[in-house]
Scaffold this motif. Structure first.
Motif, PDB file in Angstrom:
ATOM      1  N   ASN A 150      48.751 -21.051  27.927  1.00  0.00           N
ATOM      2  CA  ASN A 150      50.009 -20.320  28.005  1.00  0.00           C
ATOM      3  C   ASN A 150      50.004 -19.390  29.212  1.00  0.00           C
ATOM      4  O   ASN A 150      48.990 -19.226  29.891  1.00  0.00           O
ATOM      5  N   ASP A 151      51.141 -18.773  29.452  1.00  0.00           N
ATOM      6  CA  ASP A 151      51.257 -17.721  30.463  1.00  0.00           C
ATOM      7  C   ASP A 151      50.402 -16.544  30.002  1.00  0.00           C
ATOM      8  O   ASP A 151      50.829 -15.725  29.182  1.00  0.00           O
ATOM      9  N   SER A 152      49.182 -16.457  30.504  1.00  0.00           N
ATOM     10  CA  SER A 152      48.254 -15.406  30.069  1.00  0.00           C
ATOM     11  C   SER A 152      47.194 -15.183  31.136  1.00  0.00           C
ATOM     12  O   SER A 152      47.096 -15.925  32.111  1.00  0.00           O
ATOM     13  N   GLY A 153      46.373 -14.165  30.923  1.00  0.00           N
ATOM     14  CA  GLY A 153      45.395 -13.762  31.919  1.00  0.00           C
ATOM     15  C   GLY A 153      44.320 -14.786  32.210  1.00  0.00           C
ATOM     16  O   GLY A 153      43.807 -14.857  33.331  1.00  0.00           O
ATOM     17  N   LEU A 154      43.945 -15.600  31.221  1.00  0.00           N
ATOM     18  CA  LEU A 154      42.858 -16.547  31.459  1.00  0.00           C
ATOM     19  C   LEU A 154      43.265 -17.630  32.452  1.00  0.00           C
ATOM     20  O   LEU A 154      42.409 -18.209  33.129  1.00  0.00           O
ATOM     21  N   GLY A 155      44.553 -17.918  32.561  1.00  0.00           N
ATOM     22  CA  GLY A 155      44.993 -18.841  33.602  1.00  0.00           C
ATOM     23  C   GLY A 155      44.713 -18.288  34.981  1.00  0.00           C
ATOM     24  O   GLY A 155      44.297 -19.023  35.891  1.00  0.00           O
ATOM     25  N   HIS A 156      44.918 -16.988  35.160  1.00  0.00           N
ATOM     26  CA  HIS A 156      44.605 -16.352  36.445  1.00  0.00           C
ATOM     27  C   HIS A 156      43.093 -16.363  36.694  1.00  0.00           C
ATOM     28  O   HIS A 156      42.643 -16.517  37.835  1.00  0.00           O
ATOM     29  N   LEU A 157      42.317 -16.209  35.629  1.00  0.00           N
ATOM     30  CA  LEU A 157      40.860 -16.260  35.783  1.00  0.00           C
ATOM     31  C   LEU A 157      40.426 -17.653  36.230  1.00  0.00           C
ATOM     32  O   LEU A 157      39.611 -17.789  37.154  1.00  0.00           O
TER      33      LEU A 157
END
Length: 317
Positions: free
Chosen positions: A216-223
């Motif tokens: 989902n749209d969340s911080g782990l995608g940025h990680l």
């Protein structure tokens, strides 16, 4: 607002993971331009091994120590770090607003507000030695949760997607926070792998050694994007994706529900229903194809893996 090279600088990162990783772009640009900022925030603390050029501090040990304190949003400790009790709050700057991607906003602030000359979009995250990037090339990390329930795709759809990936001889692996395992641990009975890792550094290592990331749209995608793992992110609407999509650092794609509902508020309420498993799976296949072609292109041109990562890919299904 040009900083003198002997100015002591503190940077207080925001609490959310994604916001912190984007905030580290500013930290990395300060380092590139000869400053030695001390960085505060739990994300930096837990990823300290991944930030070799950054000094991480704890607020209680640095009271009144800095000439300039930068915070992205107001915190309860940043003013105490400053010698004069004042801070520069990034969220109040005109450059922080607008429709650009958040990384580009930070780059604008680095170049035009702080007047740094050598500016990059990189946040400086480095995979530590001992972690083998892509060691489990068939593993697809699935992050089905997030801090905002309205941004989370349906549980049954994530499980159906996992089953489709298994049929393709991939190895989907659900990744949740320790506090979420009670709601997801039962899927192991049906043959789905699920993990809850307590430390953000362990989460980063798990993602780094995987082949793919879907969430989902969340911080782990940025990680995942920071590490260079190809990332597919599910968004409820295009405006959010424009500003917050991962993929600025590594190969990334987004997938949106079809635009069959005319009203924005109604689309937001119905997006989980409108976004089908088949649409997400097709977007993942598309990302696989584009990533493979990009890797082959860079290999044929004699570029290193890190150059492929920096190139990045952003697609839309």
């Amino acid at each position: 607002m040009r900083l003198h090279t002997d100015t002591t600088v503190a940077v207080a990162l925001p609490q959310p993971i994604g916001d912190s990783l984007i905030g580290l772009v500013l930290v990395n640009n300060l380092v590139r331009n000869g400053y030695r900022p001390v960085v505060f925030g739990w994300v930096a603390e837990q990823l300290a091994d991944w930030l070799p050029a950054v000094r991480v501090g704890r607020p209680g040990e640095w009271q009144g120590a800095f000439d300039k304190v930068i915070e992205f949003r107001p915190t309860d400790y940043a003013r105490a770090l400053s010698r004069n009790g004042r801070t520069l709050c990034i969220a109040t700057l005109p450059e922080y607003g607008g429709s650009k991607h958040m990384v580009d906003r930070i780059v604008d602030i680095a170049a035009n507000v702080l007047q740094l000359r050598d500016v990059t979009r990189s946040n400086g995250l480095i995979v530590p030695s001992g972690i083998v990037r892509g060691r489990m090339a068939e593993r697809v990390v699935i992050h089905p949760t997030g801090s905002h329930p309205e941004k989370m795709w349906g549980r049954r759809k994530f499980l159906a997607l996992s089953t489709m990936l298994r049929h393709r001889r991939l190895a989907p692996s659900f990744l949740v926070a320790p506090g979420e395992i009670d709601g997801w641990g039962d899927i192991a009975r049906d043959g789905h792998e699920v993990n809850a890792l307590p430390h953000l550094g362990d989460v980063a290592a798990w993602i780094a050694e995987s082949g793919w990331f879907i969430g989902n749209d969340s911080g782990l995608g940025h990680l995942a994007s920071s590490i260079g793992v190809p990332t597919l992110t599910l968004f409820m609407r295009r405006g959010l994706a424009r500003s917050w999509r991962p993929g600025c650092w590594g190969p990334g794609a987004i997938v949106l529900p079809p635009s069959v509902v005319p009203f924005g508020a109604l689309r937001e309420r119905l997006w989980q229903r409108l976004l089908s498993v088949g649409r997400v799976h097709a977007a993942f296949e598309n990302l696989q194809g584009i990533s493979a072609r990009a890797a082959q292109h860079h290999k044929s041109n004699g570029l290193r893996e890190v150059d492929t990562v920096r190139a990045g890919i952003v697609t839309d299904a």
